[in-house]
Design a protein around this motif. Structure first.
Motif, PDB file in Angstrom:
ATOM      1  N   SER A   1       0.808  -1.278  -0.148  1.00 59.36           N
ATOM      2  CA  SER A   1       0.108  -0.101   0.078  1.00 59.36           C
ATOM      3  C   SER A   1       0.825   1.305   0.007  1.00 59.36           C
ATOM      4  N   ASP A   2       0.302   2.250  -1.038  1.00 59.21           N
ATOM      5  CA  ASP A   2       1.124   3.336  -0.823  1.00 59.21           C
ATOM      6  C   ASP A   2       0.768   4.490   0.207  1.00 59.21           C
ATOM      7  N   ILE A   3      -0.454   4.276   0.949  1.00 57.82           N
ATOM      8  CA  ILE A   3      -0.990   4.947   1.741  1.00 57.82           C
ATOM      9  C   ILE A   3      -0.193   4.754   3.138  1.00 57.82           C
TER      10      ILE A   3
ATOM     11  N   SER B   1       2.914   3.269   3.282  1.00 62.23           N
ATOM     12  CA  SER B   1       4.243   3.769   3.363  1.00 62.23           C
ATOM     13  C   SER B   1       4.179   5.282   3.504  1.00 62.23           C
ATOM     14  N   GLU B   2       3.181   5.983   3.027  1.00 67.80           N
ATOM     15  CA  GLU B   2       3.275   7.756   3.255  1.00 67.80           C
ATOM     16  C   GLU B   2       3.042   7.751   4.619  1.00 67.80           C
ATOM     17  N   LEU B   3       2.307   6.873   5.506  1.00 71.69           N
ATOM     18  CA  LEU B   3       2.098   7.254   6.839  1.00 71.69           C
ATOM     19  C   LEU B   3       2.991   6.500   7.738  1.00 71.69           C
TER      20      LEU B   3
END
Lengths: 155, 60
Positions: free
Chosen positions: B41-43, B45-47
């Motif tokens: 998930s990109d979300i 990794s962003e958080l």
């Protein structure tokens, strides 16, 4: 940020059922193996859940059938990650409030009353208000999430 | 049973203290994020989330 093949889809749900839909969807993903990596429900987006997936979501798939799920938002352009990032780090409500703004209280004993912002305490996320309709102006201190802005700046 | 969120990692829990951080959790939270596969998930990794589960977007 590395290039990825993940896309973000918006699914329409019944208003108020976003969390239930997301939880049911998450359970279905584990059971059926639909490729969904994350489900996002921004507070400001009523009636929608955002789904991050590495493959195209097929709404015809019986595995994705969830009560209150009304369908997918079809569009030419996909939702970009930049747009989603805005939801991930919501700016504190207090930053958008200015001294002199007209606001409405949305919870607490003065729910529904309109008031004018007199002072802002940013560190404690509190605002001091003066109720507009009160005969005698009494300062009331409330938390910033108990108010809704009606008018940004009063003259 | 009230649903609470950790003030540090934003993880949603039913307990008084976060099971991961052992910090007091808060009932004042909003927004929901369910991470199913943190590696893909990109979300996540962003958080900087690497444990699957339910998270709040804003906790106070």
């Amino acid at each position: 940020m590395e290039d990825s093949i993940n896309s973000i889809y918006a699914l329409k749900t019944s208003v108020g059922q976003e969390k239930n839909v997301a939880r049911m969807l998450a359970r279905k993903v584990k059971d059926s193996g639909i490729e969904i990596n994350a489900i996002l429900i921004p507070e400001s987006l009523k009636g929608y859940v955002l789904v991050e997936s590495s493959s195209k979501i097929d709404m015809q798939n019986p595995a994705i059938k969830v009560p209150h799920l009304r369908g997918m938002v079809e569009g030419k352009s996909l939702i970009t990650f930049e747009e989603v990032r805005r939801f991930l780090k919501p700016e504190p409500i207090i930053a958008s409030i200015q001294k002199g703004s007209i606001i409405e209280l949305i919870s607490g004993p003065f729910k529904g009353e309109k008031a004018k912002v007199v002072r802002i305490d940013e560190s404690r996320e509190e605002v001091v208000l003066e109720l507009i309709e009160a005969a005698v102006p009494i300062p009331v201190t409330v938390k910033a999430d108990q108010i809704r802005i009606i008018q940004k700046e009063a003259d | 049973m009230t649903i609470k969120a950790c003030t540090k990692c934003n993880r949603i829990t039913n307990d008084e203290r976060c099971p991961v951080c052992d910090l007091p959790s808060s009932t004042n939270w909003s927004g929901l994020l369910i991470i199913i596969d943190p590696d893909k998930s990109d979300i996540a990794s962003e958080l900087n989330i690497n444990i699957p589960g339910e998270y709040a977007l804003r906790v106070r």
